[in-house]
Scaffold this motif. Sequence first.
Motif, PDB file in Angstrom:
ATOM      1  N   TYR A 578       1.234  -1.248   0.238  1.00  0.00           N
ATOM      2  CA  TYR A 578      -0.114   0.170   0.111  1.00  0.00           C
ATOM      3  C   TYR A 578       1.216   1.390  -0.051  1.00  0.00           C
ATOM      4  O   TYR A 578       0.293   2.441   0.186  1.00  0.00           O
ATOM      5  N   GLU A 623       0.718  11.515  -1.756  1.00  0.00           N
ATOM      6  CA  GLU A 623      -0.896  11.879  -2.749  1.00  0.00           C
ATOM      7  C   GLU A 623      -1.307   9.974  -2.498  1.00  0.00           C
ATOM      8  O   GLU A 623      -0.393   9.622  -1.739  1.00  0.00           O
ATOM      9  N   GLN A 624      -2.399  10.011  -2.884  1.00  0.00           N
ATOM     10  CA  GLN A 624      -3.516   8.901  -1.838  1.00  0.00           C
ATOM     11  C   GLN A 624      -4.304   8.619  -2.884  1.00  0.00           C
ATOM     12  O   GLN A 624      -5.251   9.738  -2.523  1.00  0.00           O
ATOM     13  N   ASN A 625      -4.899   7.045  -3.027  1.00  0.00           N
ATOM     14  CA  ASN A 625      -5.750   6.946  -3.881  1.00  0.00           C
ATOM     15  C   ASN A 625      -6.596   6.362  -2.764  1.00  0.00           C
ATOM     16  O   ASN A 625      -6.776   5.321  -2.281  1.00  0.00           O
ATOM     17  N   ASP A 626      -8.529   7.191  -2.500  1.00  0.00           N
ATOM     18  CA  ASP A 626      -8.686   6.523  -1.452  1.00  0.00           C
ATOM     19  C   ASP A 626      -9.337   5.116  -1.980  1.00  0.00           C
ATOM     20  O   ASP A 626      -9.498   3.937  -0.750  1.00  0.00           O
ATOM     21  N   SER A 627      -9.625   4.969  -3.426  1.00  0.00           N
ATOM     22  CA  SER A 627     -10.447   3.917  -3.931  1.00  0.00           C
ATOM     23  C   SER A 627      -9.434   2.406  -3.884  1.00  0.00           C
ATOM     24  O   SER A 627      -9.718   1.289  -3.079  1.00  0.00           O
ATOM     25  N   THR A 628      -7.712   3.046  -3.569  1.00  0.00           N
ATOM     26  CA  THR A 628      -7.080   1.883  -4.044  1.00  0.00           C
ATOM     27  C   THR A 628      -6.225   1.622  -2.477  1.00  0.00           C
ATOM     28  O   THR A 628      -5.993   0.637  -2.251  1.00  0.00           O
ATOM     29  N   ARG A 629      -6.624   2.731  -2.067  1.00  0.00           N
ATOM     30  CA  ARG A 629      -6.267   2.488  -0.956  1.00  0.00           C
ATOM     31  C   ARG A 629      -4.397   2.977  -0.575  1.00  0.00           C
ATOM     32  O   ARG A 629      -3.617   3.203   0.679  1.00  0.00           O
ATOM     33  N   TYR A 632       1.294   7.012  -2.046  1.00  0.00           N
ATOM     34  CA  TYR A 632       2.830   7.048  -2.680  1.00  0.00           C
ATOM     35  C   TYR A 632       3.823   8.549  -2.369  1.00  0.00           C
ATOM     36  O   TYR A 632       2.567   9.594  -1.911  1.00  0.00           O
ATOM     37  N   ASN A 763      -7.072  15.151   1.371  1.00  0.00           N
ATOM     38  CA  ASN A 763      -7.870  13.698   1.884  1.00  0.00           C
ATOM     39  C   ASN A 763      -6.860  13.016   2.718  1.00  0.00           C
ATOM     40  O   ASN A 763      -6.875  12.143   2.548  1.00  0.00           O
TER      41      ASN A 763
END
Length: 811
Positions: A578, A623-629, A632, A763
């Motif tokens: 993750y 940065e963060q992708n909430d859908s894939t959790r 990076y 986020n």
Amino acid sequence: MKILHALIVLFLLWGTTTLSFGGSENGSIKGKIFNRADGKPVEAVAVVLRALPDSTVKSSLFTDSTGMYSFSVPAGDYFVSVQMVGYKTVKTEKITLSASQEKELLPIFLENYDYKLKEVTVTAQRPFIEQKADRIVMNISESITNSGETAYDLLKKAPGVYLDKDDNIILRGKGGVLVTFNDRQTHLSAKDLANYLKGMQSSEIDKIEIITNPPARYDAAGNSGIINIKTKKNLKPGLNGSIYSGATRKSKKSEIYAGGNMNFRYGKWNVYGNYNPGTYAGNWNSNLDRKMTGVRFDQDVDGDWRYNANSFNAGVDYDINRQNTIGIMVRGYGNTEKDHSTSNIYAYGTGASPDSIISSPSRTNYNFDNMSYNLNFKSNLDTSGKVLNVDIDYATFNNNSTAYNDNYFYFGNGSEKRPPFFLKGTTPSDITVQSDKIDYENPFKKYFKLEAGAKFSRAVTKNNLNYQEKHSDVWVDDASRSNQFDYYENVLAGYFSLSYDKSKTSIKAGLRAENTWSKGNSVTMNKMVKRSYLDWFPTFFIQEKLSENHSLGFSYNRRIDRPNYQDLNPFVTYLDQYTYGVGNAFLDPQYTHTFSLTHSYKNALITSLSYSHTTDVITEIVEQNDSTRVAYQTKQNLNSMDNLSLNVNFNFNPVKWYRTNNNVTTFYNQYKRKVASQGQVNDQTSFRFNTVNTFTLPKNYSVELSGFYQSKMLYGMFRIKSLYSFDLGIQKDFLKDNKATLKLTVRDIFKTMKSVADLKYDNIDIVSRNTWDSRSINLNFSYRFGSSDIKPSRQRSTGIDSEQGRIGKGR
């Protein structure tokens, strides 16, 4: 580059002809110096020629093996001052010299102080921290608790210096600090520089200079200033040197180190060298708490490391004649490191128990190798102070690592969720660096001095990141994670500065130009970024002595920070399922304007007020992708940073047996992002307090108590919690002439060194906690041998370290 090579040759020829065919209008003043006790000539006596009526130094030199000295100077009125440790200072009467006249003075006989030394012992001790016009100087050997420490540990004590959780060096609340070694620049990433410093023992270091207003002769990198680490180099007549050894015990690990240096000077030859082996180890723990909508990750990592350091430095200097010296220097290291860690990631939903668990044991083996070569030439073009320095450098670096990362997946109840995943990564990195540098100094018209120079540097780095997955006990290449990245950079620079120094007024102004050409090529991704830009960097400094006790100074400079090599690599570096890191090929350099006002009272109370404005600030962003959790970490250019700081340094000796040095830095930082979103402004007022207290006791004992407190502060979008620490040391000097020293030190007495930081914007909601094996007991022994008649070293500044900075050598 060919043009610069030609210029160097021309300068060398010009310097040689100047020496051989000096101006016919000069006259000469010469003489001999003898020891009155035995009537023999005395070598290595410091002879200073001063002009009348204001006693301005016109030239200085040392007597040769026959006790002879000789000056070539224009017509005028002069006198000679003769000084040597253990002897009375001698000054001649007024000397009137006509054009082309050769004047030989009567012999000078030195009288020593030996009979007085039997009655009283005089010990001259430098303060641990000194404030000078444009810099703060830490005299490392003057602090007991420095024994057995690394350069990394020493920086934590430096006034106004802070190292954050990722080893970024922050000076007076600002990042972008340029670290140099013996005035030679480095371009290491934060991690690589930290590893480099962790492999350097305090016994190798003479002093650390914190330069907040660097002159034009320094490379323009470093938006908040320069930290210059000066290493020791003995140049005493005959054979001399020192050896040392020590051991450190931490709560779970032990360290042992040893080393020594040797210097042999005979006639025109000087041979020197040092070797510093050591084994270092430690434990650490990191906890990362990351919150998102409907889920929370709690990542806990326990690790340990062991580091083996082997570094050396060897060189030969040859005095061609009184004016010219040529030298060759070779240095290098061969270091290894082994890291082991276990990461457990707990994923929580709405309940109190984890929904899933990922356990990731990992092990990494590192190898760091370097060989650097330097050819240097120094010419005193005449006795008025004209000096020419030339350095030609070449270096190779080979850094390799192999990392194994195992991933096991479980449900919250501990049952297996899916089969394990095994990953292996190798990262060979080959770097070649070359540099040509020439510097010229010319004092003229008594109060003025001109400095000028040029430098060409070229760095080529080739990185090959290879990942493999394990399938049925067979390692299979993973092209999706592998990457080859090559980076090329050329920098051509030139500078000049003019200074004026008379009576109560000192002024210095300069201008530096740097033309940069770079190319980053991600071979795997077929992605190339080329850049070419020319920048101008003015500097200005003025100081006025208002009275006997008060002086006031003002300074201004403009500086640049270029992205590190790896920060420009656009490929992904895998950390866990993750979390990963990624480079940014489109990073721009950042630029900083700095204004400072400094007041000094008796050179004991120094107050400095500074303001700086930085554009396109390079800083770490998550940065963060909430859908894939998946999150990076990368580097981005923020819009700007404003820094306002007040620095106060106070040192005094209230009684003979006690001296103290204290530094307080208060600063306000404001970061602005380029995107108009929540949390686009991050600001904070912070302060840091350092104190060093030394107590001199009877029978050659001394005790030192030092410590610091750092309040909450910012680094980019990170908010870092407060922390503090105290060290205690005791020292005993013994044997003849106190040549042996035994030191016992306890570091971080109360084990308070813990780093806590949070990151909250858009986020992102992350809290990071880091602890390590910070409390330790160290026992250090050192012994100095050989001649005690000190002859000053020939200071020189090579160019290779200006590019070495993007290269890791381990801790």
